[in-house]
Design a protein around this motif. Structure first.
Motif, PDB file in Angstrom:
ATOM      1  N   ARG A 108       0.934  -1.123   0.021  1.00 32.07           N
ATOM      2  CA  ARG A 108       0.199   0.014  -0.042  1.00 32.07           C
ATOM      3  C   ARG A 108       0.831   1.389   0.001  1.00 32.07           C
ATOM      4  O   ARG A 108       0.550   2.226  -0.747  1.00 32.07           O
ATOM      5  N   ALA A 109       1.931   1.302   0.571  1.00 28.17           N
ATOM      6  CA  ALA A 109       2.844   2.218   0.745  1.00 28.17           C
ATOM      7  C   ALA A 109       3.398   2.749  -0.579  1.00 28.17           C
ATOM      8  O   ALA A 109       3.850   3.972  -1.047  1.00 28.17           O
ATOM      9  N   ALA A 110       4.020   1.454  -1.287  1.00 29.99           N
ATOM     10  CA  ALA A 110       4.299   1.813  -2.667  1.00 29.99           C
ATOM     11  C   ALA A 110       3.123   2.262  -3.542  1.00 29.99           C
ATOM     12  O   ALA A 110       3.836   3.289  -4.343  1.00 29.99           O
ATOM     13  N   LEU A 111       2.223   1.933  -3.481  1.00 31.08           N
ATOM     14  CA  LEU A 111       1.146   2.717  -4.115  1.00 31.08           C
ATOM     15  C   LEU A 111       0.832   4.050  -3.827  1.00 31.08           C
ATOM     16  O   LEU A 111       0.848   5.133  -4.754  1.00 31.08           O
ATOM     17  N   GLY A 112       1.055   4.123  -2.564  1.00 32.24           N
ATOM     18  CA  GLY A 112       0.887   5.885  -1.878  1.00 32.24           C
ATOM     19  C   GLY A 112       2.139   6.612  -2.384  1.00 32.24           C
ATOM     20  O   GLY A 112       1.992   7.866  -3.003  1.00 32.24           O
ATOM     21  N   ILE A 113       3.333   6.104  -2.735  1.00 33.34           N
ATOM     22  CA  ILE A 113       4.497   6.763  -3.484  1.00 33.34           C
ATOM     23  C   ILE A 113       4.101   6.914  -4.896  1.00 33.34           C
ATOM     24  O   ILE A 113       4.538   8.172  -5.135  1.00 33.34           O
ATOM     25  N   ALA A 114       3.889   6.070  -5.475  1.00 35.17           N
ATOM     26  CA  ALA A 114       3.401   6.348  -7.009  1.00 35.17           C
ATOM     27  C   ALA A 114       2.638   7.337  -7.278  1.00 35.17           C
ATOM     28  O   ALA A 114       2.641   8.315  -7.950  1.00 35.17           O
ATOM     29  N   LEU A 115       1.382   7.260  -6.191  1.00 40.04           N
ATOM     30  CA  LEU A 115       0.409   8.295  -6.415  1.00 40.04           C
ATOM     31  C   LEU A 115       1.101   9.989  -6.218  1.00 40.04           C
ATOM     32  O   LEU A 115       0.599  10.829  -6.848  1.00 40.04           O
ATOM     33  N   ARG A 116       1.927   9.862  -5.108  1.00 39.29           N
ATOM     34  CA  ARG A 116       2.554  11.240  -4.688  1.00 39.29           C
ATOM     35  C   ARG A 116       3.251  11.655  -5.808  1.00 39.29           C
ATOM     36  O   ARG A 116       3.665  12.832  -6.082  1.00 39.29           O
ATOM     37  N   LEU A 117       4.127  10.734  -6.500  1.00 40.97           N
ATOM     38  CA  LEU A 117       4.964  11.296  -7.742  1.00 40.97           C
ATOM     39  C   LEU A 117       4.082  11.448  -8.953  1.00 40.97           C
ATOM     40  O   LEU A 117       4.776  11.706  -9.951  1.00 40.97           O
ATOM     41  N   GLY A 118       2.913  10.817  -9.052  1.00 41.84           N
ATOM     42  CA  GLY A 118       2.066  11.330 -10.412  1.00 41.84           C
ATOM     43  C   GLY A 118       2.425  10.297 -11.245  1.00 41.84           C
ATOM     44  O   GLY A 118       2.402  10.451 -12.316  1.00 41.84           O
ATOM     45  N   LYS A 119       2.634   8.960 -10.750  1.00 44.70           N
ATOM     46  CA  LYS A 119       3.159   7.865 -11.759  1.00 44.70           C
ATOM     47  C   LYS A 119       2.433   6.741 -11.645  1.00 44.70           C
ATOM     48  O   LYS A 119       1.882   6.347 -10.420  1.00 44.70           O
ATOM     49  N   PRO A 120       2.400   5.719 -12.427  1.00 38.21           N
ATOM     50  CA  PRO A 120       1.937   4.546 -12.430  1.00 38.21           C
ATOM     51  C   PRO A 120       3.078   3.478 -11.646  1.00 38.21           C
ATOM     52  O   PRO A 120       4.117   3.912 -11.398  1.00 38.21           O
ATOM     53  N   LEU A 121       2.420   2.476 -11.240  1.00 37.72           N
ATOM     54  CA  LEU A 121       3.450   1.376 -10.579  1.00 37.72           C
ATOM     55  C   LEU A 121       3.408   0.409 -11.489  1.00 37.72           C
ATOM     56  O   LEU A 121       2.623  -0.270 -11.753  1.00 37.72           O
ATOM     57  N   TYR A 122       4.602  -0.153 -11.618  1.00 43.13           N
ATOM     58  CA  TYR A 122       4.993  -1.436 -12.363  1.00 43.13           C
ATOM     59  C   TYR A 122       5.381  -2.541 -11.352  1.00 43.13           C
ATOM     60  O   TYR A 122       6.433  -2.373 -10.955  1.00 43.13           O
ATOM     61  N   GLN A 123       4.438  -3.312 -11.195  1.00 47.23           N
ATOM     62  CA  GLN A 123       4.685  -4.272 -10.163  1.00 47.23           C
ATOM     63  C   GLN A 123       5.099  -5.639 -10.860  1.00 47.23           C
ATOM     64  O   GLN A 123       4.429  -6.266 -11.726  1.00 47.23           O
ATOM     65  N   VAL A 124       6.146  -5.961 -10.536  1.00 48.64           N
ATOM     66  CA  VAL A 124       7.032  -7.192 -11.028  1.00 48.64           C
ATOM     67  C   VAL A 124       6.288  -8.425 -10.613  1.00 48.64           C
ATOM     68  O   VAL A 124       6.009  -8.724  -9.562  1.00 48.64           O
ATOM     69  N   ASP A 125       6.254  -9.269 -11.572  1.00 48.20           N
ATOM     70  CA  ASP A 125       5.456 -10.699 -11.426  1.00 48.20           C
ATOM     71  C   ASP A 125       6.419 -11.617 -11.109  1.00 48.20           C
ATOM     72  O   ASP A 125       7.354 -12.053 -12.336  1.00 48.20           O
ATOM     73  N   TYR A 126       6.978 -12.119  -9.977  1.00 47.95           N
ATOM     74  CA  TYR A 126       7.975 -12.632  -9.454  1.00 47.95           C
ATOM     75  C   TYR A 126       8.239 -14.053 -10.535  1.00 47.95           C
ATOM     76  O   TYR A 126       9.234 -14.410 -10.943  1.00 47.95           O
ATOM     77  N   SER A 127       6.948 -14.543 -10.567  1.00 49.00           N
ATOM     78  CA  SER A 127       6.967 -16.049 -11.270  1.00 49.00           C
ATOM     79  C   SER A 127       7.224 -16.059 -12.689  1.00 49.00           C
ATOM     80  O   SER A 127       7.628 -16.708 -13.449  1.00 49.00           O
ATOM     81  N   ALA A 128       6.837 -14.686 -13.259  1.00 53.76           N
ATOM     82  CA  ALA A 128       7.289 -14.479 -14.852  1.00 53.76           C
ATOM     83  C   ALA A 128       8.611 -14.203 -15.038  1.00 53.76           C
ATOM     84  O   ALA A 128       9.338 -14.534 -16.001  1.00 53.76           O
ATOM     85  N   VAL A 129       9.263 -13.681 -13.936  1.00 55.77           N
ATOM     86  CA  VAL A 129      10.614 -13.216 -13.903  1.00 55.77           C
ATOM     87  C   VAL A 129      11.679 -14.734 -13.956  1.00 55.77           C
ATOM     88  O   VAL A 129      12.369 -14.927 -14.854  1.00 55.77           O
ATOM     89  N   ILE A 130      11.262 -15.316 -13.166  1.00 56.79           N
ATOM     90  CA  ILE A 130      12.079 -16.612 -12.783  1.00 56.79           C
ATOM     91  C   ILE A 130      11.950 -17.454 -13.983  1.00 56.79           C
ATOM     92  O   ILE A 130      10.776 -17.777 -14.310  1.00 56.79           O
ATOM     93  N   SER A 131      13.193 -18.068 -14.444  1.00 57.78           N
ATOM     94  CA  SER A 131      13.157 -19.173 -15.445  1.00 57.78           C
ATOM     95  C   SER A 131      14.011 -20.180 -15.269  1.00 57.78           C
ATOM     96  O   SER A 131      15.202 -20.035 -14.764  1.00 57.78           O
ATOM     97  N   LYS A 132      13.581 -21.322 -15.750  1.00 58.15           N
ATOM     98  CA  LYS A 132      14.616 -22.530 -15.748  1.00 58.15           C
ATOM     99  C   LYS A 132      15.645 -22.429 -16.759  1.00 58.15           C
ATOM    100  O   LYS A 132      16.501 -23.415 -16.597  1.00 58.15           O
ATOM    101  N   TYR A 133      15.319 -21.762 -17.585  1.00 58.98           N
ATOM    102  CA  TYR A 133      16.442 -21.737 -18.863  1.00 58.98           C
ATOM    103  C   TYR A 133      17.392 -20.644 -18.925  1.00 58.98           C
ATOM    104  O   TYR A 133      17.256 -19.676 -18.244  1.00 58.98           O
ATOM    105  N   LEU A 134      18.690 -21.280 -18.975  1.00 60.36           N
ATOM    106  CA  LEU A 134      19.864 -20.354 -18.492  1.00 60.36           C
ATOM    107  C   LEU A 134      19.799 -19.020 -19.489  1.00 60.36           C
ATOM    108  O   LEU A 134      19.441 -18.960 -20.551  1.00 60.36           O
ATOM    109  N   GLY A 135      20.022 -17.968 -18.731  1.00 63.76           N
ATOM    110  CA  GLY A 135      19.951 -16.614 -19.342  1.00 63.76           C
ATOM    111  C   GLY A 135      18.599 -15.933 -19.283  1.00 63.76           C
ATOM    112  O   GLY A 135      18.489 -14.757 -19.457  1.00 63.76           O
TER     113      GLY A 135
END
Length: 318
Positions: A108-135
């Motif tokens: 909630r605080a991360a969203l509050g910071i984005a609101l204060r800065l007038g920016k959207p929040l890009y929330q990283v999906d951890y499961s989409a970042v991690i991969s079993k393939y090298l690189g």
């Protein structure tokens, strides 16, 4: 003399797949050519309800958050008076680490910071970042930073402990891949000229090299009695239909997080809204106390199961 030819061999129907299993690098190249890179996060637009001023936080937490934001807002003066760019060249960079128990307001605080800065929040999906393939994991980390840069967004890594933890000693299984991912994350943090927020419940596992890149480490804690009273008043938004003593509720909910109290209030509202006539809907002290007891029981069972799991895999010696 007739020429001898090798006997024909009938290949299995899944020969191509089997070959791919023998050459994972080739399979990854083929996949990259056929499929576009996956999305590794979600763009979230903060809402007025996320305003930092509306959050019930410990005073020192809010002070640290506002101090980090003020550093961004006064950057021109900081450069003019202190020549800050000579030691910190990234004008818009601010890396914050939120740590503490779940349900204490980090997201909630991360969203509050984005609101204060007038920016959207890009929330990283951890499961989409991690991969079993090298690189691929390193490629996805770069994609997350690129997406935040393209959208002009605050970049938010929520509970990505494996990405942020200490590097693995050479010789251990998968050490090369894991350390490459850590190094990629460090490099992207150094290059990113924006706001990054990372959260964890396991602060002690952070890589020391990451700690040096973070401007502020902000500890979120379980609410105290006065905060719990405010939380009950906030999350039971129609006081005319609440027959309960908030001071008593604050006392019996000791040790619960803000997220726990939100669940207690929502379930109490549901419990008090079963009469066929909505004009008779009412939340009582008994209803709230019953929901508090349910949350305490669930938390206790979760703690017991977590302890069993840790003992089973050898983290705790009997």
């Amino acid at each position: 003399m007739p020429t001898r030819t090798a006997p024909e061999i009938e290949l299995p129907h899944d020969a191509a797949t089997a070959d791919d299993h023998r050459t994972p690098r080739r399979r990854r190249r083929d996949r990259d050519e056929e499929e576009p890179p996956p999305d590794v996060g979600m763009l979230v637009q903060p809402e007025p309800r996320h305003d930092l001023d509306k959050m019930i936080l410990h005073p020192e937490v809010k002070t640290d958050i506002l101090a980090g934001l003020r550093a961004l807002e006064t950057r021109a003066d900081l450069d003019r008076i202190w020549n800050l760019s000579s030691i910190q060249p990234q004008h818009g960079r601010c890396i914050l680490n939120f740590y503490g128990p779940p349900g204490t307001g980090k997201t909630r605080a991360a969203l509050g910071i984005a609101l204060r800065l007038g920016k959207p929040l890009y929330q990283v999906d951890y499961s989409a970042v991690i991969s079993k393939y090298l690189g691929d994991t390193a490629k996805h980390i770069k994609a997350a930073f690129a997406a935040a840069r393209d959208h002009g967004a605050v970049l938010f890594f929520d509970e990505a402990d494996s990405l942020l933890s200490r590097r693995v000693a050479t010789g251990e299984s998968c050490s090369t891949s894991i350390n490459q991912n850590r190094n990629c994350l460090m490099q992207e943090l150094d290059r990113f000229d924006g706001v990054v927020i990372v959260t964890t419940n396991l602060f002690e596992n952070y890589d020391p090299a990451l700690l040096r890149r973070i401007q502020r480490h902000i500890k979120f804690r379980i609410p105290d009695a006065s905060m719990r009273r405010e939380l009950f008043a906030l999350h039971l938004p129609n006081p005319d239909r609440v027959q309960a003593d908030y001071a008593v509720l604050a006392a019996i909910s000791r040790g619960l997080s803000g997220g726990d109290i939100l669940n207690v209030c929502v379930n109490s509202i549901y419990a008090g809204s079963t009469d066929p006539n909505p004009e008779r809907w009412l939340v009582t002290q008994e209803m709230v106390e019953r929901e508090v007891a349910k949350v305490r029981k669930a938390n206790a069972e979760h703690s017991r199961e977590k302890g069993k799991s840790r003992r089973k895999i050898g983290f705790i010696q009997d």
